[in-house]
Design an enzyme around this catalytic site. Structure first.
Site, mmCIF file in Angstrom:
data_model
loop_
_atom_site.group_PDB
_atom_site.id
_atom_site.type_symbol
_atom_site.label_atom_id
_atom_site.label_comp_id
_atom_site.label_asym_id
_atom_site.label_seq_id
_atom_site.Cartn_x
_atom_site.Cartn_y
_atom_site.Cartn_z
ATOM 1 N N SER A 1 1.187 1.497 0.657
ATOM 2 C CA SER A 1 2.594 1.410 1.036
ATOM 3 C C SER A 1 2.918 0.094 1.723
ATOM 4 O O SER A 1 3.901 -0.007 2.430
ATOM 5 C CB SER A 1 2.951 2.590 1.934
ATOM 6 O OG SER A 1 2.013 2.688 2.980
ATOM 7 N N CYS A 2 2.077 -0.900 1.510
ATOM 8 C CA CYS A 2 2.293 -2.179 2.176
ATOM 9 C C CYS A 2 3.398 -2.966 1.501
ATOM 10 O O CYS A 2 3.160 -4.019 0.911
ATOM 11 C CB CYS A 2 1.021 -2.998 2.191
ATOM 12 S SG CYS A 2 -0.273 -2.158 3.073
#
Lengths: 213, 120
Positions: free
Chosen positions: A114-115
């Site tokens: 989820s970066c």
């Protein structure tokens, strides 16, 4: 070219939120049972990529183009400057703004976890998550940019920023020429998602800009 | 791939000005797309789906909280309907969830997370 954050998070593992794990479990199960075709699913999701969140990042960039004080605050503390406009990520990610200039072009890579500052940039493009994009962006950023139709002068330095779980990047693209008379809102329309990842440039103004919006 | 014609019958579906679905987080778009694909693969009719979603929304409250949490209810309803249809037992999903969690934790940051021997 220089590559930041090459070291420092090798020991870091990835982490998925509970809800992301549930979605992946569903996807794996339905795929294995033949009800879901992953490429078709990616296609369908891709059609929504502009539908996730408002184009918050574009407004941030347009404001930085028109308001020198804001630009300075954004470069100094992007998290706070973005929050000023009312945009905060649910995950409380730390944002860093990097500015393109005549001498330097910035682009951002990360991968499947989820970066990615979706609260600012919307949904990541499918290619952004691909392993080849990541490795090639680091090894041959100029080649990757060329494939996206972006050719930069030979002497422009390209900096590749690797997102981590803690730090996400927002590229401030260069303001296109001929946009002196445009309002902040009209300018925001020129800021594409790709330009905020660094795989594109801000759009040139069209002569009829604003009339058809 | 097109959306079901009956999309408009989906209770309380958040839509944008063009009448398309709108999401606040990427996973919402993904679970929406999974639901549409499962429907198109014949797992359930769209009215079965809207009934399941409607029941979940009703169970959870008065529905006055706007779109916040809408897709949390959606995924609850989706898992429930797949269980009802005998597609996904709760234990299967829990095991896959654990597998994904372990895969994520074993994956160095920056590498794609994959389940061994499953999706490439």
């Amino acid at each position: 070219m220089s590559h930041n954050n090459d070291h420092g998070h090798d020991h870091d593992h990835s982490e998925l939120s509970d809800i992301e794990l549930r979605v992946r479990a569903l996807e794996t199960l339905l795929t294995e049972k033949g009800y879901v075709d992953p490429p078709a699913l990616d296609n369908l999701v891709e059609t929504y990529e502009t539908k996730v969140g408002p184009k918050n990042g574009a407004r941030v960039v347009a404001k930085a183009w028109t308001d020198p004080d804001y630009r300075e605050r954004l470069l100094k503390d992007a998290t706070a400057a973005i929050a000023e406009l009312g945009y905060t990520g649910r995950q409380g990610e730390h944002m860093v703004a990097v500015e393109n200039t005549a001498d330097r072009h910035n682009m951002v890579v990360c991968t499947l976890c989820s970066c990615y500052p979706w609260s600012v940039l919307g949904l990541p493009p499918v290619w952004y998550k691909s392993a080849p994009y990541r490795s090639r962006a680091v090894r041959d950023p100029r080649g990757v940019l060329a494939e996206f139709g972006v050719s930069l002068p030979e002497d422009t330095e390209i900096t590749v920023w690797d997102s981590t779980a803690e730090v996400r990047y927002l590229v401030i693209p260069r303001r296109p020429d001929g946009t002196e008379g445009l309002s902040e809102e009209e300018l925001a329309d020129l800021v594409t998602r790709d330009s905020m990842i660094g795989t594109g440039l801000a759009l040139p103004p069209s002569p009829s800009h604003g009339a058809s919006a | 791939m097109s959306l079901p014609n009956e999309l408009g019958l989906t209770p309380s579906l958040p839509l944008d000005v063009d009448g398309g679905p709108v999401f606040s987080e990427p996973w919402e778009a993904r679970v929406f797309a999974l639901t549409v694909q499962a429907h198109q693969a014949g797992v359930f009719t769209w009215s079965e789906w809207t009934a399941a979603l409607g029941a979940e929304l009703a169970r959870d409250g008065d529905g006055s909280e706007g779109t916040a949490g809408y897709y949390d209810r959606w995924i609850d309803a989706f898992e429930g309907l797949l269980a009802t249809k005998g597609i996904a037992a709760a234990g299967q999903l829990a095991a896959l969830k654990t597998a994904w969690d372990e895969a994520a934790r074993a994956t160095p940051h920056g590498e794609p997370i994959v389940l061994e021997g499953r999706r490439s």
